[in-house]
Design a protein around this motif. Structure first.
Motif, short mmCIF file in Angstrom:
data_model
loop_
_atom_site.label_atom_id
_atom_site.label_comp_id
_atom_site.label_asym_id
_atom_site.label_seq_id
_atom_site.Cartn_x
_atom_site.Cartn_y
_atom_site.Cartn_z
N GLY A 178 0.80 -1.22 0.00
CA GLY A 178 0.00 0.00 0.00
C GLY A 178 0.83 1.26 0.00
O GLY A 178 0.29 2.35 -0.26
N HIS A 179 2.13 1.14 0.29
CA HIS A 179 2.99 2.33 0.37
C HIS A 179 4.28 2.18 -0.41
O HIS A 179 5.23 2.95 -0.21
N THR A 180 4.35 1.18 -1.31
CA THR A 180 5.58 0.93 -2.07
C THR A 180 5.25 0.72 -3.54
O THR A 180 4.31 0.00 -3.88
N VAL A 181 6.03 1.37 -4.40
CA VAL A 181 5.90 1.20 -5.84
C VAL A 181 7.19 0.62 -6.40
O VAL A 181 8.28 1.11 -6.11
N PHE A 182 7.06 -0.46 -7.18
CA PHE A 182 8.20 -1.03 -7.90
C PHE A 182 8.02 -0.69 -9.38
O PHE A 182 7.05 -1.12 -10.00
N THR A 183 8.94 0.07 -9.94
CA THR A 183 8.77 0.54 -11.31
C THR A 183 9.41 -0.37 -12.34
O THR A 183 9.11 -0.26 -13.53
N GLY A 184 10.32 -1.28 -11.93
CA GLY A 184 11.15 -1.98 -12.90
C GLY A 184 12.25 -1.05 -13.40
O GLY A 184 12.42 0.07 -12.90
N TYR A 185 13.00 -1.51 -14.40
CA TYR A 185 14.09 -0.70 -14.95
C TYR A 185 13.55 0.57 -15.59
O TYR A 185 12.56 0.54 -16.32
N LEU A 186 14.20 1.68 -15.34
CA LEU A 186 13.94 2.92 -16.05
C LEU A 186 15.26 3.39 -16.64
O LEU A 186 16.33 3.11 -16.11
N SER A 187 15.18 4.15 -17.72
CA SER A 187 16.39 4.69 -18.33
C SER A 187 16.07 6.02 -18.97
O SER A 187 14.91 6.43 -19.07
N GLY A 188 17.12 6.72 -19.40
CA GLY A 188 16.94 7.97 -20.12
C GLY A 188 16.17 9.01 -19.33
O GLY A 188 16.40 9.23 -18.14
N ALA A 189 15.23 9.66 -20.02
CA ALA A 189 14.47 10.74 -19.40
C ALA A 189 13.64 10.26 -18.22
O ALA A 189 13.48 10.98 -17.23
N ASP A 190 13.11 9.03 -18.30
CA ASP A 190 12.31 8.50 -17.19
C ASP A 190 13.17 8.32 -15.94
O ASP A 190 12.73 8.63 -14.83
N LEU A 191 14.38 7.81 -16.10
CA LEU A 191 15.25 7.63 -14.94
C LEU A 191 15.64 8.97 -14.34
O LEU A 191 15.62 9.13 -13.11
N ALA A 192 15.98 9.93 -15.18
CA ALA A 192 16.34 11.26 -14.67
C ALA A 192 15.16 11.88 -13.92
O ALA A 192 15.34 12.51 -12.86
#
Length: 400
Positions: free
Chosen positions: A253-267
C-alpha cells in the motif's frame, strides 16, 4: 592510443560498472582514442564508434540470473592481436576479464586493471561465503599482474591494498550533471512513484534489486518511518534477482516497484523524489548516490564501503551505521519534514556533483594508461611462470 578492453558486464545490462564503462568509451572516442571492447551477453556491435566483440556466455541462473559469464576462446586473443593495442584494460577481472589479464601477460602487453566490485565480500551476501578466500586469492593474483590498478573510491583503494593488491591508485568519481539535474522532475513521474499520491513524502531507491544491496533493511525502516511521517512512501526503481522477494516483504500500500527505467524517465525518477535511501554496505563507490545528488536530492546512505567517499555527512546527505534502524528513521524523517533543510542539502549535493565530470575522469584514466605503458616498457619484466614461459607469444611494442 589503442585500448583493448575486457569487461565482465556491459549493455544492455545497466549498473554502475556499465555506466562507467559506457561514459569512458564515449569520452575516449571524443579524445581520439580507439577501443576494442570484449563483452559477454547480447551487447551492441559498437558503442560511441568503438567496436564491441560479443563473447559467448552463459547465465548464472540460480545464483545471479541477470549476470552473463563470458566464455574465453582463442578467437578472442586473435582479435586482440590483430588490433595491436598499446595497452590492455581489464574491468573487474574475475572470468572473461581474467582471460584478458592472462592474454595480455602471454603477449607481453602493458596492463591496467580496475577494481569495481568487491567480489569476495559479495560472496557473503550471496550466501556462498565458502568461496570468499579463494575469490580473494584469485582477484589478488590477477590484479598483481597489472602495471596499474584503479579503484573508484578512496575506501576501495584501502580495501584493495588490504587484500594485497599492489600499485593501486584512484579512478576519479564522475557523474552526468547534464542528464541528471533538478529540472528533470515532473508531476507525472511524482504521481507514478507515489501510486497517485504526489503530495505524500517520497523516499526513493534506484539500482539493482539484489541481495547484496541490503534492501531488506528498509522494510523495518519504512514501517517505523510511517509512524513518524504518516503516509511516507517508497519508490523502488530497478530490477534484479531479489525483486520478487522484496515485493513480498514491503507494504504494497505504500511501495511502488517501477522496474528498470532509463533515459528521461530515470532522470525524472531521481529528481522527483524527496530523499534517496542507499542501505548497501558493499558499494565500491555508489554511482546512483552521485546521480541523485546531481538531481538535487540528498542521500541517506550506509556508512560503509565507498559511500562515505560520495556523501559529505550533514552537508550533502547523511551517513548512518548499517544496522541502526533508529538512525535511518531519524535522518529520513528529518529530511522529509524539514523542507528548508532538505532544499539546502539538495543545493549542496548538486554543487558537489558539478565538480566531477566524466571528461576529467576519463582524462585521468588516459594518464594512467600512459603510466602503465611507460612502466611496462621502461621496467620491462620478462614473462614469468612456467605456462607463460612455455606458451608466450610476445608482441612488439605498438608505436603508431
Amino acid at each position: 592510443m589503442r585500448i583493448a578492453m575486457f569487461t565482465e558486464v556491459f549493455l544492455p545490462k545497466i549498473d554502475g560498472v556499465v555506466t562507467r564503462v559506457v561514459r569512458t568509451l564515449e569520452h575516449l572516442g571524443e579524445m581520439g582514442h580507439e577501443v576494442l571492447l570484449f563483452a559477454p551477453g547480447e551487447p551492441p556491435a559498437e558503442h560511441a564508434g568503438h567496436r564491441v566483440v560479443r563473447v559467448r556466455s552463459f547465465s548464472l541462473r540460480y545464483l545471479y540470473p541477470e549476470l552473463k559469464v563470458g566464455v574465453p576462446t582463442p578467437a578472442i586473443a586473435r582479435r586482440m592481436e590483430s588490433f595491436r593495442p598499446h595497452v590492455v584494460h581489464t574491468v573487474n577481472p574475475v572470468w572473461l576479464a581474467a582471460y584478458g589479464v592472462l592474454s595480455a601477460g602471454r603477449r607481453d602487453l602493458p596492463l591496467l586493471a580496475s577494481f569495481h566490485t568487491d567480489v569476495p565480500q559479495y560472496t557473503e551476501s550471496l550466501r556462498i561465503g565458502a568461496l570468499r578466500h579463494p575469490a580473494e586469492s584469485w582477484i589478488r593474483f590477477l590484479h598483481n599482474k597489472a602495471e596499474v590498478n584503479l579503484c573508484t573510491s578512496g575506501p576501495m583503494v584501502d580495501r584493495a591494498r588490504q587484500v594485497g593488491i599492489e600499485r593501486v591508485d584512484l579512478w576519479p568519481k564522475a557523474v552526468d550533471t547534464a542528464g541528471y539535474r533538478p529540472s528533470k522532475a515532473t508531476g507525472e513521474m511524482r504521481a507514478r512513484l507515489t501510486d497517485g499520491h504526489p503530495e505524500a513524502p517520497l523516499v526513493a531507491y534506484v539500482g539493482r534489486m539484489s541481495r547484496e544491496k541490503d534492501l531488506g533493511r528498509l522494510v523495518e525502516v519504512m514501517r517505523r518511518l510511517r509512524e513518524r511521517v504518516p503516509g511516507a512512501r517508497l519508490a523502488m526503481v530497478g530490477s534484479g534477482p531479489y525483486l520478487d522477494e522484496l515485493k513480498k516483504r514491503f507494504d504494497p500500500g505504500h511501495t511502488v516497484f517501477t522496474g528498470y527505467l532509463s533515459g528521461a524517465d530515470l532522470a525524472a525518477a531521481y529528481a522527483s523524489a524527496d530523499v534517496f535511501a542507499f542501505p548497501s554496505t558493499t558499494e565500491t563507490l555508489g554511482l546512483v548516490a552521485l546521480e541523485s545528488m546531481a538531481s538535487g536530492v540528498p542521500v541517506v546512505g550506509a556508512r560503509a564501503g565507498g559511500i562515505p567517499f560520495v556523501i559529505d555527512d550533514g552537508a550533502t546527505g547523511f551517513l548512518v551505521e548499517s544496522g541502526d534502524v533508529g538512525g535511518w528513521v531519524d535522518r529520513l524523517a528529518l529530511l522529509l519534514t524539514d523542507t528548508g533543510r532538505r532544499a539546502a542539502m539538495g543545493r549542496a549535493a548538486r554543487a558537489e556533483a558539478e565538480r566531477h565530470s566524466w571528461r576529467a575522469a576519463t582524462a585521468a584514466v588516459v594518464d594512467y594508461y600512459g603510466r602503465a605503458i611507460e612502466t611496462h616498457w621502461s621496467e620491462h619484466r620478462p614473462l614469468n611462470g612456467p605456462l607463460l614461459d612455455r606458451f608466450a607469444k610476445p608482441m612488439p611494442r605498438a608505436v603508431d
